[in-house]
Design an enzyme around this catalytic site. Structure first.
Site, PDB file in Angstrom:
ATOM      1  N   ASP A 114       1.069  -1.188  -0.111  1.00  0.00           N
ATOM      2  CA  ASP A 114      -0.038   0.035  -0.015  1.00  0.00           C
ATOM      3  C   ASP A 114       0.926   1.311   0.110  1.00  0.00           C
ATOM      4  O   ASP A 114       1.983   1.253   0.216  1.00  0.00           O
ATOM      5  CB  ASP A 114      -0.832  -0.125   1.160  1.00  0.00           C
ATOM      6  CG  ASP A 114      -0.159  -0.024   2.582  1.00  0.00           C
ATOM      7  OD1 ASP A 114       0.928  -0.794   2.626  1.00  0.00           O
ATOM      8  OD2 ASP A 114      -0.580   0.613   3.318  1.00  0.00           O
ATOM      9  N   GLU A 172       0.041  -1.229   5.560  1.00  0.00           N
ATOM     10  CA  GLU A 172       1.352  -0.815   6.556  1.00  0.00           C
ATOM     11  C   GLU A 172       0.992   0.637   6.938  1.00  0.00           C
ATOM     12  O   GLU A 172       1.204   0.852   8.154  1.00  0.00           O
ATOM     13  CB  GLU A 172       2.610  -0.803   5.942  1.00  0.00           C
ATOM     14  CG  GLU A 172       3.696  -0.836   6.711  1.00  0.00           C
ATOM     15  CD  GLU A 172       4.104   0.674   6.944  1.00  0.00           C
ATOM     16  OE1 GLU A 172       5.208   0.939   7.626  1.00  0.00           O
ATOM     17  OE2 GLU A 172       3.703   1.511   6.034  1.00  0.00           O
TER      18      GLU A 172
END
Length: 485
Positions: free
Chosen positions: A79, A146
């Site tokens: 991400d 994350e």
């Protein structure tokens, strides 16, 4: 535009980065990039699995002659932070990142670049695809989410990985070898407030704070950069006796220092002069204070012909402004044992006040659990005294440095041999996934490194071309020098 990126060296990494950046991948919306990575692994005919939370693990056997080396886990997160300039028309849910070359830097057009942690992902992809790079057995771990909770790392179960060594590719200075990081906790203060009719014949004003640098709420917090939410509160606090708050909207993500804030207020007719006078005074003070740090800061005051119907009650307004004034933003404590390392900090990341409800969202970080708890309790006390409800969530542990790490000794020697100088072996104030992964894999020897990336979590994010070349050479040497079993 992105085709120019594909001509840069090392081509194998930049090409994979361009492929990755064509896929929308904001945090918590990683379905497309997960499928992209599953297809990538399967097309290489490598063992490819997706665990129950969405992490992708691709396994590649050791190349000939490296079967007796320790197995490694190469890890990066899929991400990216989605931030854009206010005047940039871009949809992170549907568009790929538009990149361009600016001297030694690769940048994005008005948005975050996604080099954090896309260059780590691209590095691993290039190695998985290569038929010539020599390496031991690799388990490529691509985690999700994350940036907004580390739920991918938290959801990874023990026993899934078999590697002895973890190489985390999420450090952002090419001369740094990471051996530790901060833990964090999300703090959310909420309160319902009574809306009252706006004063009759009140004049509506819109206040805007914009042009701030923003940045990573961990790595950049030490710089003392402007926080749009705190600046807006100073404007509102200075004029609290002559205006009524209708709306406040500032910041967007917990892990990004807020760059912009907008407020709508009602000023009683006849008090306009006092309002503007106070506002201009505090505006000039803020701009002067941040002149060297925030040269592009703008504080805009505009009259709005549209009247507001409802405003915040006066007593609750005072409580809100006082709580925001008292709440700490920035560095709380420096590490007493590691020079120039922030131990504990808080980012007042997002403020939303509208329709009878106010929410203030923080991210508190610390490499010391007791200090993190102390600051969290401090913030809780401030907001509870103002009548807010305070909740804690998303807590994750730090990563305690191990200066006797075997893989640290390998990387240290290789760095000196290659570059002729000492690396910076350091812990960082960002949140890396190593601490979380270490809970289920306590015997795994962990290290973090990466190419130079500046301005992460902001539209000023940029990746150094020359640094990626230096880093790629380092990666290849590391793979060739993994210790034997």
């Amino acid at each position: 535009m992105n085709e120019t990126i594909r001509t840069l060296a090392p081509k194998e990494v930049w090409n994979k980065f361009a492929d990755l950046n064509a896929v929308p991948r904001p945090s918590k919306k990683e379905e497309r990039v997960i499928q992209f990575m599953m297809d990538f692994g399967n097309n290489l005919h490598l063992k490819t699995i997706k665990d129950k939370v969405g992490n992708v693990i691709i396994t590649k056997p050791a190349t000939k002659g490296f079967e007796n080396r320790k197995a490694i886990v190469m890890q990066s997160h899929l991400d990216m932070v989605h931030q854009k300039n206010n005047d940039t028309n871009f949809d992170f849910d549907t568009q790929g990142i538009e990149m361009f070359v600016d001297g030694d830097w690769v940048r994005a057009k008005g948005t975050t670049l996604g080099a954090d942690n896309g260059l780590g992902v691209a590095t691993i992809m290039a190695i998985l695809e290569s038929k010539t790079i020599r390496h031991p057995k690799i388990e490529a771990l691509f985690t999700i989410d994350e940036e907004t909770g580390m739920t991918g790392a938290m959801g990874l179960e023990g026993g899934v990985l078999t590697g002895d060594i973890l190489l985390n590719l999420d450090t952002e200075e090419d001369d740094e070898i990471g051996v530790g990081c901060a833990g964090g906790i999300d703090i959310t203060a909420t309160k319902k407030y009574s809306e009252v009719p706006a004063p009759e014949d009140a004049i509506t004003y819109n206040l805007t704070v914009k042009g701030l640098q923003g940045g990573h709420s961990g790595m950049d917090i030490i710089k003392g950069l402007g926080n749009a939410n705190k600046m807006m509160n100073r404007l509102l606090y200075a004029t609290r006796n002559v205006m009524h708050i209708a709306e406040v909207k500032g910041g967007s993500l917990r892990n990004a220092i807020p760059r912009e804030s907008i407020a709508k207020v009602a000023v009683v007719k006849g008090q306009e002069h006092a309002f503007i006078s106070e506002l201009k005074n505090i505006k000039d003070e803020i701009i002067n204070e941040y002149l060297s740090l925030e040269p592009d800061l703008e504080i805009v005051i505009e009259k709005d012909i549209r009247a507001v119907a409802k405003v915040m009650g006066q007593v609750e307004q005072q409580d809100f402004l006082r709580a925001m004034s008292a709440a700490l933003n920035g560095v709380y404590r420096m590490s007493p044992s590691i020079q120039d390392l922030v131990e504990t900090s808080n980012n007042i990341a997002k403020v939303t006040l509208v329709d009878g409800k106010v929410m203030v969202e923080h991210l508190t970080r610390s490499s010391v659990e007791s200090s993190k708890e102390d600051l969290a309790n401090n913030l809780q006390s401030v907001f509870e005294m103002a009548g807010f409800e305070v909740s804690f969530s998303g807590e994750y542990p730090g990563w305690e440095p191990n200066m006797n790490s075997a893989i640290l000794k390998v990387l240290h020697k290789l760095y000196v041999d290659i570059n002729g100088e000492e690396p910076n072996v350091a812990a960082c104030h960002a949140g890396l996934e190593c601490g979380i992964l270490g809970q289920n894999y306590p015997a795994m020897d962990m290290i973090s490194f990466g190419p130079t990336i500046k301005g992460a979590h902001s539209p000023d994010e940029r990746a150094s071309i020359s640094s990626l070349q230096k880093y790629w050479k380092f990666v290849l040497k590391i793979l060739e020098n993994i210790p034997k079993k």
